[in-house]
Design a protein around this motif. Structure first.
Motif, PDB file in Angstrom:
ATOM      1  N   PHE A  12       0.813  -1.216   0.000  1.00 17.10           N
ATOM      2  CA  PHE A  12       0.000   0.000   0.000  1.00 17.10           C
ATOM      3  C   PHE A  12       0.845   1.265   0.000  1.00 17.10           C
ATOM      4  CE2 PHE A  12      -2.697   2.965   2.700  1.00 17.10           C
ATOM      5  CZ  PHE A  12      -3.476   3.394   1.635  1.00 17.10           C
ATOM      6  N   GLU A 190      -9.002   6.283   0.024  1.00 20.40           N
ATOM      7  CA  GLU A 190      -8.543   4.975  -0.455  1.00 20.40           C
ATOM      8  C   GLU A 190      -7.552   4.348   0.514  1.00 20.40           C
ATOM      9  OE1 GLU A 190      -6.032   2.881  -4.115  1.00 20.40           O
ATOM     10  OE2 GLU A 190      -6.224   5.062  -4.005  1.00 20.40           O
ATOM     11  N   THR A 191      -7.769   3.068   0.789  1.00 22.07           N
ATOM     12  CA  THR A 191      -6.858   2.310   1.627  1.00 22.07           C
ATOM     13  C   THR A 191      -6.700   0.915   1.035  1.00 22.07           C
ATOM     14  OG1 THR A 191      -6.348   1.666   3.910  1.00 22.07           O
ATOM     15  CG2 THR A 191      -8.638   1.419   3.201  1.00 22.07           C
ATOM     16  N   GLU A 192      -5.880   0.098   1.675  1.00 27.27           N
ATOM     17  CA  GLU A 192      -5.635  -1.252   1.166  1.00 27.27           C
ATOM     18  C   GLU A 192      -6.481  -2.289   1.872  1.00 27.27           C
ATOM     19  OE1 GLU A 192      -1.807  -3.193   2.044  1.00 27.27           O
ATOM     20  OE2 GLU A 192      -1.663  -3.580  -0.096  1.00 27.27           O
ATOM     21  N   LYS A 193      -6.663  -2.125   3.183  1.00 31.04           N
ATOM     22  CA  LYS A 193      -7.477  -3.071   3.946  1.00 31.04           C
ATOM     23  C   LYS A 193      -8.038  -2.360   5.164  1.00 31.04           C
ATOM     24  CE  LYS A 193      -3.438  -5.131   6.305  1.00 31.04           C
ATOM     25  NZ  LYS A 193      -2.389  -4.398   5.574  1.00 31.04           N
ATOM     26  N   TYR A 354     -10.919  -5.975   0.904  1.00 28.53           N
ATOM     27  CA  TYR A 354     -10.458  -5.043   1.937  1.00 28.53           C
ATOM     28  C   TYR A 354     -10.459  -5.676   3.325  1.00 28.53           C
ATOM     29  CZ  TYR A 354     -10.837  -1.495  -1.647  1.00 28.53           C
ATOM     30  OH  TYR A 354     -10.684  -0.770  -2.797  1.00 28.53           O
TER      31      TYR A 354
END
Length: 358
Positions: A12, A190-193, A354
């Motif tokens: 990320f 926005e994020t990765e998880k 996610y």
């Protein structure tokens, strides 16, 4: 031509860092060291960024000489001018053997390359503010070995790795960067998880779905320090190319963080349109999370993460302010990007990609 080696791609932060380096340094060649199992995906991503300036090189930070061939090792040590070491195991429940191998041994292997690199101008080592372990009160950037204990193997091994890095600063031009808990982009969310503070959102969402009141939890004197990924990436790039940052250790944190209770209130208002009602004692939550059923009731929250809701610690930022302030880099306040964070969560909360990998 300057050449940068980046570990931690296509993670990320790593992929955002690579994109920023390509955008901001047109004369920079990049080599991304990736695990073999990630090679194909990393090459596809690299092709969409800049196939001419970004090379994906398969290797392993946990192996001596990064598991590279003699030819690739010679090529890198002859050409590399900057090293960005992000690769680590970030899982709070990581077994000690794995954490030791990757976080400590992996850092030592990167340092070995740095010592051999003939043209090295800077190592940017990405540590964590939580090398402070269980310390309370104010933690300063120059401090490290203070007799502290640790909440988990992630913290203790990142501490060991930073000790190693700082022990070689007289031979390797280094900047150590210590982010707090990294959340999504401050503009897009926005994020990765959905882990870390997103467990709070999952708990709030679960309460809403079951038509139960959102409960407040977390120690009253504890702060919960989060920073958005875009600030962290911008700070890494800026610090690595500033002469003033050589030999410095900098906290990439919110200098005036919300308390845990304030943060839960902001998230509850943003997601549910109402503040929390009632309170669960922190110790009760921590003990109850031994039960899988209770963990699910709290949105899948792992027991290891609760310690961060109850930890009364703040991180001084005077060195970060001195280096990053002149280029306009100041971390935004949580209230300035909480709506973006919650909006992205709402749009993707049921998407399994996610979900935290446990």
């Amino acid at each position: 031509m300057p050449t940068a080696l980046v570990t931690g791609f296509p993670g990320f932060i790593g992929r955002r860092l690579v994109r920023a380096l390509l955008d901001e340094h047109a004369d920079l060649q990049l080599v991304a060291l990736v695990e073999r199992r990630m090679g194909d995906g990393a090459r596809r991503l690299a092709a969409g960024l800049d196939a001419d300036r970004l090379e994906v090189l398969e290797g392993d930070v946990a192996e001596r000489r990064l598991a590279l061939s003699d030819a690739d090792w010679a090529r890198l040590t002859g050409a590399v001018t900057h090293v960005f070491h992000l690769a680590a195991i970030y899982d709070l429940a990581v077994p000690v053997e794995l954490a030791q191998r990757v976080n400590v041994g992996g850092t030592g292997n990167v340092l070995e390359l740095c010592l051999a690199a003939k043209q090295l101008e800077r190592l940017a080592y990405i540590s964590t503010a939580y090398v402070a372990g269980k310390r309370g009160g104010v933690v300063y950037e120059h401090e490290l070995v203070m007799g502290q204990g640790f909440k988990n193997h992630y913290e203790s091994t990142k501490f060991q790795a930073e000790v190693w890095v700082r022990g070689l600063m007289h031979r390797i031009p280094t900047t150590v960067l210590r982010p707090a808990i990294v959340v999504g982009d401050s503009r897009t969310g926005e994020t990765e998880k959905f882990d870390g503070p997103y467990y709070l959102l999952r708990t709030i969402a679960r309460s809403e779905g079951l038509r139960r009141p959102v409960m407040q939890f977390g120690a009253s004197d504890a702060s919960f320090n989060v920073v958005p990924v875009d600030f962290v990436v911008a700070a890494i790039v800026a610090a690595t190319f500033r002469a003033e940052a050589e030999g410095q250790t900098m906290h990439l944190v919110d200098s005036d963080p919300l308390s845990t209770r304030e943060l839960v209130t902001v998230l509850s208002n943003a997601y549910a349109g109402r503040p929390p009602k009632g309170r669960v004692p922190p110790k009760l939550v921590e003990n109850a999370l031994r039960s899988k059923a209770v963990r699910e009731a709290f949105g899948g929250t792992p027991r290891e993460s609760i310690a961060y809701l109850n930890h009364a610690v703040t991180f001084d930022t005077r060195r970060a302010v001195d280096v990053l302030g002149p280029v306009g880099l100041v971390p935004p306040k949580f209230g300035e990007y909480s709506e973006a964070m919650v909006r992205f969560y709402r749009e993707h909360e049921d998407d399994p990609i996610y979900a935290p990998k446990r």
